[in-house]
Scaffold this active site. Sequence first.
Site, PDB file in Angstrom:
ATOM      1  N   ASP A  63       0.812  -1.226   0.000  1.00  0.00           N
ATOM      2  CA  ASP A  63       0.000   0.000   0.000  1.00  0.00           C
ATOM      3  C   ASP A  63       0.841   1.270   0.000  1.00  0.00           C
ATOM      4  OD1 ASP A  63      -2.222  -1.692   0.117  1.00  0.00           O
ATOM      5  OD2 ASP A  63      -2.165  -1.731   2.304  1.00  0.00           O
ATOM      6  N   LYS A 117       1.867   1.973  -5.214  1.00  0.00           N
ATOM      7  CA  LYS A 117       2.403   1.372  -6.445  1.00  0.00           C
ATOM      8  C   LYS A 117       1.476   1.617  -7.627  1.00  0.00           C
ATOM      9  CE  LYS A 117       2.435  -2.588  -4.308  1.00  0.00           C
ATOM     10  NZ  LYS A 117       2.138  -2.173  -2.935  1.00  0.00           N
ATOM     11  N   GLY A 134      -4.582  -4.258  -3.787  1.00  0.00           N
ATOM     12  CA  GLY A 134      -5.571  -3.204  -4.022  1.00  0.00           C
ATOM     13  C   GLY A 134      -4.786  -1.972  -4.423  1.00  0.00           C
ATOM     14  N   HIS A 135      -4.786  -1.661  -5.706  1.00  0.00           N
ATOM     15  CA  HIS A 135      -3.979  -0.549  -6.215  1.00  0.00           C
ATOM     16  C   HIS A 135      -4.907   0.578  -6.644  1.00  0.00           C
ATOM     17  CE1 HIS A 135      -0.392  -3.424  -7.201  1.00  0.00           C
ATOM     18  NE2 HIS A 135      -0.768  -3.454  -5.944  1.00  0.00           N
ATOM     19  N   GLN A 155       1.915  -6.310  -3.408  1.00  0.00           N
ATOM     20  CA  GLN A 155       2.459  -6.538  -2.061  1.00  0.00           C
ATOM     21  C   GLN A 155       3.807  -5.791  -1.923  1.00  0.00           C
ATOM     22  OE1 GLN A 155       1.104  -9.647  -3.752  1.00  0.00           O
ATOM     23  NE2 GLN A 155      -0.724  -8.702  -2.942  1.00  0.00           N
ATOM     24  N   THR A 200       2.961 -12.809   2.482  1.00  0.00           N
ATOM     25  CA  THR A 200       2.084 -13.412   1.488  1.00  0.00           C
ATOM     26  C   THR A 200       2.785 -14.655   0.941  1.00  0.00           C
ATOM     27  OG1 THR A 200       0.626 -12.905  -0.373  1.00  0.00           O
ATOM     28  CG2 THR A 200       2.882 -12.013  -0.484  1.00  0.00           C
ATOM     29  N   ARG A 218      -5.518   0.474   8.510  1.00  0.00           N
ATOM     30  CA  ARG A 218      -4.114   0.059   8.444  1.00  0.00           C
ATOM     31  C   ARG A 218      -3.403   0.476   9.719  1.00  0.00           C
ATOM     32  NH1 ARG A 218      -3.667   2.523   2.397  1.00  0.00           N
ATOM     33  NH2 ARG A 218      -4.581   0.781   1.275  1.00  0.00           N
ATOM     34  N   VAL A 265       2.805  14.045  -3.806  1.00  0.00           N
ATOM     35  CA  VAL A 265       2.267  15.095  -2.929  1.00  0.00           C
ATOM     36  C   VAL A 265       0.737  15.105  -2.959  1.00  0.00           C
ATOM     37  CG1 VAL A 265       4.319  16.556  -2.939  1.00  0.00           C
ATOM     38  CG2 VAL A 265       2.624  16.825  -4.766  1.00  0.00           C
TER      39      VAL A 265
HETATM   40  P1  GDP Z   1      -0.714   0.287  -3.591  1.00  0.00           P
HETATM   41  O1  GDP Z   1      -1.364  -0.966  -3.115  1.00  0.00           O
HETATM   42  O2  GDP Z   1       0.741   0.310  -3.347  1.00  0.00           O
HETATM   43  O3  GDP Z   1      -1.054   0.633  -5.013  1.00  0.00           O
HETATM   44  O4  GDP Z   1      -1.345   1.448  -2.669  1.00  0.00           O
HETATM   45  P2  GDP Z   1      -2.902   1.630  -2.255  1.00  0.00           P
HETATM   46  O5  GDP Z   1      -3.665   2.083  -3.436  1.00  0.00           O
HETATM   47  O6  GDP Z   1      -3.393   0.429  -1.545  1.00  0.00           O
HETATM   48  O7  GDP Z   1      -2.778   2.762  -1.157  1.00  0.00           O
HETATM   49  C1  GDP Z   1      -2.200   3.995  -1.437  1.00  0.00           C
HETATM   50  C2  GDP Z   1      -3.219   5.089  -1.146  1.00  0.00           C
HETATM   51  O8  GDP Z   1      -2.563   6.341  -1.124  1.00  0.00           O
HETATM   52  C3  GDP Z   1      -4.286   5.222  -2.212  1.00  0.00           C
HETATM   53  O9  GDP Z   1      -5.459   5.683  -1.608  1.00  0.00           O
HETATM   54  C4  GDP Z   1      -3.718   6.290  -3.157  1.00  0.00           C
HETATM   55  O10 GDP Z   1      -4.726   7.004  -3.852  1.00  0.00           O
HETATM   56  C5  GDP Z   1      -3.027   7.181  -2.168  1.00  0.00           C
HETATM   57  N1  GDP Z   1      -1.820   7.869  -2.667  1.00  0.00           N
HETATM   58  C6  GDP Z   1      -0.819   7.394  -3.455  1.00  0.00           C
HETATM   59  N2  GDP Z   1       0.177   8.307  -3.557  1.00  0.00           N
HETATM   60  C7  GDP Z   1      -0.206   9.362  -2.798  1.00  0.00           C
HETATM   61  C8  GDP Z   1       0.410  10.615  -2.455  1.00  0.00           C
HETATM   62  O11 GDP Z   1       1.524  10.920  -2.858  1.00  0.00           O
HETATM   63  N3  GDP Z   1      -0.300  11.440  -1.630  1.00  0.00           N
HETATM   64  C9  GDP Z   1      -1.529  11.118  -1.127  1.00  0.00           C
HETATM   65  N4  GDP Z   1      -2.147  11.986  -0.333  1.00  0.00           N
HETATM   66  N5  GDP Z   1      -2.122   9.952  -1.428  1.00  0.00           N
HETATM   67  C10 GDP Z   1      -1.464   9.085  -2.233  1.00  0.00           C
HETATM   68  P1  IMO Z   2      -0.879  -4.248  -2.285  1.00  0.00           P
HETATM   69  O1  IMO Z   2      -0.442  -4.780  -3.612  1.00  0.00           O
HETATM   70  C1  IMO Z   2      -0.938  -4.749   2.043  1.00  0.00           C
HETATM   71  C2  IMO Z   2      -0.996  -8.867   3.549  1.00  0.00           C
HETATM   72  C3  IMO Z   2      -2.253  -9.291   4.262  1.00  0.00           C
HETATM   73  C4  IMO Z   2      -1.676 -10.293   5.242  1.00  0.00           C
HETATM   74  C5  IMO Z   2      -0.590 -10.980   4.420  1.00  0.00           C
HETATM   75  C6  IMO Z   2      -1.008 -12.295   3.783  1.00  0.00           C
HETATM   76  O2  IMO Z   2      -2.166  -3.503  -2.321  1.00  0.00           O
HETATM   77  O3  IMO Z   2       0.215  -3.491  -1.605  1.00  0.00           O
HETATM   78  P2  IMO Z   2      -2.585 -12.905   1.731  1.00  0.00           P
HETATM   79  O4  IMO Z   2      -4.043 -12.629   1.493  1.00  0.00           O
HETATM   80  O5  IMO Z   2      -1.678 -12.360   0.692  1.00  0.00           O
HETATM   81  O6  IMO Z   2      -2.306 -14.356   2.017  1.00  0.00           O
HETATM   82  O7  IMO Z   2      -2.252 -12.143   3.112  1.00  0.00           O
HETATM   83  O8  IMO Z   2      -0.222 -10.057   3.410  1.00  0.00           O
HETATM   84  N1  IMO Z   2      -1.215  -8.320   2.182  1.00  0.00           N
HETATM   85  C7  IMO Z   2      -1.150  -7.022   1.890  1.00  0.00           C
HETATM   86  N2  IMO Z   2      -0.969  -5.942   2.671  1.00  0.00           N
HETATM   87  N3  IMO Z   2      -1.052  -4.591   0.706  1.00  0.00           N
HETATM   88  C8  IMO Z   2      -1.208  -5.665  -0.101  1.00  0.00           C
HETATM   89  O9  IMO Z   2      -1.208  -5.568  -1.444  1.00  0.00           O
HETATM   90  C9  IMO Z   2      -1.306  -6.953   0.484  1.00  0.00           C
HETATM   91  N4  IMO Z   2      -1.479  -8.197  -0.009  1.00  0.00           N
HETATM   92  C10 IMO Z   2      -1.405  -9.033   1.037  1.00  0.00           C
HETATM   93  O10 IMO Z   2      -2.864  -8.202   4.918  1.00  0.00           O
HETATM   94  O11 IMO Z   2      -1.054  -9.625   6.307  1.00  0.00           O
HETATM   95 MG    MG Z   3      -2.860  -1.630  -1.814  1.00  0.00          MG
END
Ligand code: GDP
Ligand code: IMO
Ligand code: MG
Length: 427
Positions: free
Chosen positions: A13, A16, A40-41, A223, A238, A304, A413
Amino acid sequence: MPGIVIVGSQWGDEGKGKATDQLGDRVDLCVRYSGGNNAGHTIIVGGEKYVMHLLPSGILNPGVTPILGNGVVIDLDVLYTELDELAARGAEVSHPLISANAHVITEFHRTIDKVTERFLGKAKIGTTGRGVGPAYSDKVNRIGIRIQDLFDESILRRKVEASLEQKNHMLVKVYNRRAIDPDEVTDKLLSFADRLRPHVADTSRVINEALDADKVVLFEGAQAHHLDVDHGTYPYVTSSNPVAAGACVGAGVGPTRIDRVVGIAKAYTTRVGSGPFPTELFDADGDRLREAGGEFGATTGRPRRCGWFDALVVEAATRGNAFTDIFLTKLDCLTGWEQIPVCVGYEVNGTRHDVMPYSQTDFHHATPVYEYLDGWTEDISECRSFEELPAATQRYVNRLQELISCRISGIGVGPGREQSIMLHDLL
Ligand code: GDP
Ligand code: IMO
Ligand code: MG
């Protein structure tokens, strides 16, 4: 500069999805190489929010060919729900190509994921419950079901039966659940075959040919380094290899095809699920970080766990992935603190550690040693160059860069596609 991998440097998270999408208009192929819909991207384009769980984030850029590589585990229900939802929202997306060797997640993998977690009680991993771990277990046990099996009914039926025989004993006798009917599972999988057929390809060959033609291939990690089954905080990880080297295995390319490895690092730290997290905050400061960053899971909605930036965690990822660049995200979410602690070492039973200890026991007992950096109060979300950032913000970025031994090439930002500061071109 054709092969570029994006890898999470903490526990997921980090942003990415946004980084991938931002590079999107210069990318020809966007490849997911590991994990499944546990990811979840989030991408925000023109104020519209999209969350990709399985599809590559590059899919929202017209002209990009999205690919699910052999290393991905695919829940076909999720695949088609995501595609249909994008179509319903009017998004113009290209059809993804799917590796014939990718494994599928079925209903029974989801069931087993949930019952084993329940059985573990307090020792649970805190998985996303999407069946990812059980699908990878079957793959390694050589009883998995691959995408190509869906095109041979008799083989598929035999494989599902063989896979379920032992599992049904376990479900009924150990977990007190009802047995799963292999015919139901097989019929459900077969119902996807016609729709799937035009998408299936030898994706390793497609990717290698694109690289030969000097096209830009972006390997989108899911991840993160510290969730990697080999390099992460095992067993709280994972079941796949999100690290950069995993891109080679999970997409079918050799290591010499990778030119850039970009680590994504949040300006503070978060984690979902169980496992050690030395800089975690359990007080009002943690709540404040969670509020400021909107830190609620994009997949499960779970709050989180939040804490300060841990330089040892990111430095270990820099080493393990040979990052060429770091994209530092969510710097805007740190606005308003008088001082910002950054973890520069650990104390473990009276011993100081300057790098992440290899021992699980030591890491579990690590107390962070903090350096306190000056905060800033200015809104930085409209800044588009490093020079526009307040002096204290610049010092924060420069200090992090020193501590993690990698240049910071991009700074987030804000969540929007355009809300970034680029210091070095990533392509
Ligand atoms: P990922 O799994 O690595 O793709 O990240 P997630 O989407 O799960 O979580 C990142 C969260 O931060 C999302 O809600 C994005 O929209 C948000 N985000 C990403 N980059 C930035 C940033 O530079 N600033 C802010 N405020 N939010 C960001
Ligand atoms: P992105 O790509 C954050 C965590 C789960 C759990 C562990 C194992 O959005 O960054 P699983 O279902 O993979 O067997 O769970 O890994 N986990 C993540 N945490 N971001 C993710 O993906 C994750 N994918 C798995 O919360 O602790
Ligand atoms: Mg994510």
